[in-house]
Design a protein around this motif. Structure first.
Motif, PDB file in Angstrom:
ATOM      1  N   ARG A 111     -24.990  23.675  -7.588  1.00  0.00           N
ATOM      2  CA  ARG A 111     -25.295  23.525  -8.810  1.00  0.00           C
ATOM      3  C   ARG A 111     -24.473  22.507  -9.591  1.00  0.00           C
ATOM      4  O   ARG A 111     -23.123  22.817  -9.401  1.00  0.00           O
ATOM      5  N   VAL A 112     -24.802  21.301 -10.075  1.00  0.00           N
ATOM      6  CA  VAL A 112     -23.823  20.338 -10.481  1.00  0.00           C
ATOM      7  C   VAL A 112     -23.862  20.299 -11.971  1.00  0.00           C
ATOM      8  O   VAL A 112     -24.822  19.800 -12.629  1.00  0.00           O
ATOM      9  N   ALA A 113     -22.829  20.799 -12.936  1.00  0.00           N
ATOM     10  CA  ALA A 113     -22.615  20.418 -14.244  1.00  0.00           C
ATOM     11  C   ALA A 113     -21.968  19.414 -14.492  1.00  0.00           C
ATOM     12  O   ALA A 113     -21.379  18.548 -13.717  1.00  0.00           O
ATOM     13  N   THR A 114     -22.304  19.034 -15.832  1.00  0.00           N
ATOM     14  CA  THR A 114     -21.683  17.891 -16.616  1.00  0.00           C
ATOM     15  C   THR A 114     -20.994  18.153 -17.860  1.00  0.00           C
ATOM     16  O   THR A 114     -21.328  19.155 -18.204  1.00  0.00           O
ATOM     17  N   GLU A 115     -20.465  17.360 -18.478  1.00  0.00           N
ATOM     18  CA  GLU A 115     -19.914  17.561 -19.878  1.00  0.00           C
ATOM     19  C   GLU A 115     -20.973  17.730 -20.769  1.00  0.00           C
ATOM     20  O   GLU A 115     -20.603  18.392 -22.008  1.00  0.00           O
ATOM     21  N   ASP A 124     -18.916  13.780 -14.068  1.00  0.00           N
ATOM     22  CA  ASP A 124     -19.014  13.090 -15.185  1.00  0.00           C
ATOM     23  C   ASP A 124     -20.588  12.650 -15.156  1.00  0.00           C
ATOM     24  O   ASP A 124     -21.137  12.181 -14.148  1.00  0.00           O
ATOM     25  N   SER A 125     -21.439  12.802 -16.332  1.00  0.00           N
ATOM     26  CA  SER A 125     -22.698  12.439 -16.302  1.00  0.00           C
ATOM     27  C   SER A 125     -22.918  11.248 -16.162  1.00  0.00           C
ATOM     28  O   SER A 125     -24.111  10.824 -15.549  1.00  0.00           O
ATOM     29  N   GLU A 126     -22.273  10.205 -16.408  1.00  0.00           N
ATOM     30  CA  GLU A 126     -22.342   8.789 -16.194  1.00  0.00           C
ATOM     31  C   GLU A 126     -22.314   8.445 -14.709  1.00  0.00           C
ATOM     32  O   GLU A 126     -22.715   7.473 -14.180  1.00  0.00           O
ATOM     33  N   LYS A 127     -21.839   9.477 -13.862  1.00  0.00           N
ATOM     34  CA  LYS A 127     -21.731   9.239 -12.428  1.00  0.00           C
ATOM     35  C   LYS A 127     -23.164   9.885 -11.627  1.00  0.00           C
ATOM     36  O   LYS A 127     -23.044   9.650 -10.295  1.00  0.00           O
ATOM     37  N   LEU A 128     -23.951  10.654 -12.107  1.00  0.00           N
ATOM     38  CA  LEU A 128     -24.905  11.309 -11.597  1.00  0.00           C
ATOM     39  C   LEU A 128     -25.833  10.233 -10.955  1.00  0.00           C
ATOM     40  O   LEU A 128     -26.084  10.741  -9.794  1.00  0.00           O
ATOM     41  N   HIS A 129     -26.176   9.278 -11.472  1.00  0.00           N
ATOM     42  CA  HIS A 129     -27.093   8.413 -10.797  1.00  0.00           C
ATOM     43  C   HIS A 129     -26.496   8.070  -9.507  1.00  0.00           C
ATOM     44  O   HIS A 129     -27.172   7.891  -8.296  1.00  0.00           O
ATOM     45  N   LYS A 130     -25.270   7.508  -9.566  1.00  0.00           N
ATOM     46  CA  LYS A 130     -24.675   7.078  -8.486  1.00  0.00           C
ATOM     47  C   LYS A 130     -24.475   8.041  -7.187  1.00  0.00           C
ATOM     48  O   LYS A 130     -24.579   8.033  -6.071  1.00  0.00           O
TER      49      LYS A 130
END
Length: 312
Positions: free
Chosen positions: A156-160, A217-223
């Motif tokens: 389970r991957v959480a973000t800010e 970090d949410s901005e890294k999720l796509h990558k």
């Protein structure tokens, strides 16, 4: 047949072809807009996208009935090595079950309530027992039914932007979607506290509490997703390695204090009783601002559960 007739036929045929192409695009557009859940095979993975952003990806019975058989199919497919689930829209992973639909069905005399919860819990169990690595990207609001779609999976991957809570006790329901299993397994009495108060965990605290296994970090999720999809015949350890590498790169809120940490002693002492009545008495006797704030929530929920509980 003259040349003009031939040109007229060709022109008519061309017009029909263009009309057919337009109709095909319209059908695809309608289908895409109407699809509440997208199920795709991409790279080495099966990808589930909860696709109701206007409703914060609330989980409906139809979505459950699409996800469950596909999950079981991918689990048996030798070419599918992992399963990824995420939410569309950027605001929510899944804000919970579609309570509005259940409520409307009850008003019309339909028995959707029992059917919904039975099939939802069956799906939760399938996620917990899934033999393939299951990765839930819990970016945004994750509550109730959304917790069930994520917390039982291996990763389970959480973000800010993650916002976790179990608010269903506020409407007189017990901690839903297997909450009775995973909440008591959190640190100390934290799970009891979350269950009885509906307290909201945000961002990195979702990971620190043990709800999430990783923080990115949410901005890294796509990558991150693209890197997972590009893996060749990955094992669970390979998947874990990618997730850990992204977590190691994340510095966001790293030095921020844990929201609930300063209150853990009070949480452990006040919520260690065997009955809700004793927990309420413990909070009353403690008398601290934190205890009195939780007492307010606990009393509200107790009144709901004893006097205004929905009839399911």
């Amino acid at each position: 047949m003259g040349q003009q007739d031939v040109w007229r036929l060709l022109s008519r045929f061309s017009s029909l072809r263009r009309a057919n192409v337009v109709l095909q695009h319209l059908r695809m557009s309608v289908h895409t807009d109407a699809a509440d859940v997208l199920l795709e095979r991409r790279g080495c993975a099966g990808v589930i996208t909860l696709n109701r952003p206007k409703f914060l990806n609330a989980l409906s019975l139809d979505m459950i009935r699409q996800i469950y058989p596909q999950l079981k199919t991918w689990e048996q497919d030798p070419e599918t090595y992992l399963i990824i689930i995420k939410g569309a829209g950027g605001k929510a992973f899944c804000a919970g079950g579609d309570i509005k639909a259940i409520s409307e069905a009850k008003k019309t005399g339909q028995s959707m309530t029992q059917v919904f919860f039975r099939e939802e819990y069956t799906l939760n169990n399938a996620i917990a027992s899934c033999q393939k690595p299951y990765v839930a990207l819990i970016d945004g609001i994750t509550m109730g039914g959304g917790v069930g779609l994520s917390v039982h999976g291996r990763f389970r991957v959480a973000t800010e932007r993650s916002l976790f809570a179990m608010p269903e006790t506020g409407i007189g329901l017990f901690p839903d979607v297997g909450g009775g299993y995973f909440l008591p397994r959190l640190e100390g009495r934290l799970g009891y506290f979350l269950a009885l108060t509906g307290f909201r965990l945000k961002g990195r605290d979702v990971h620190r509490a043990g709800i999430a296994t990783h923080f990115v970090d949410s901005e890294k999720l796509h990558k991150l997703e693209e890197e997972l999809l590009a893996l060749k015949s990955p094992s669970a350890e390979d998947v874990a390695g990618v997730l850990e590498s992204y977590q190691a790169e994340s510095k966001m809120d790293q030095d921020k204090s844990i929201l609930f940490e300063e209150h853990m002693d009070k949480i452990n002492s006040c919520f260690s009783a065997n009955t809700v009545e004793q927990i309420i008495e413990n909070l009353r006797q403690d008398g601290s601002p934190f205890a009195l704030e939780q007492l307010k929530f606990s009393l509200t929920k107790t009144r709901v559960q004893s006097g205004n509980q929905p009839s399911y």
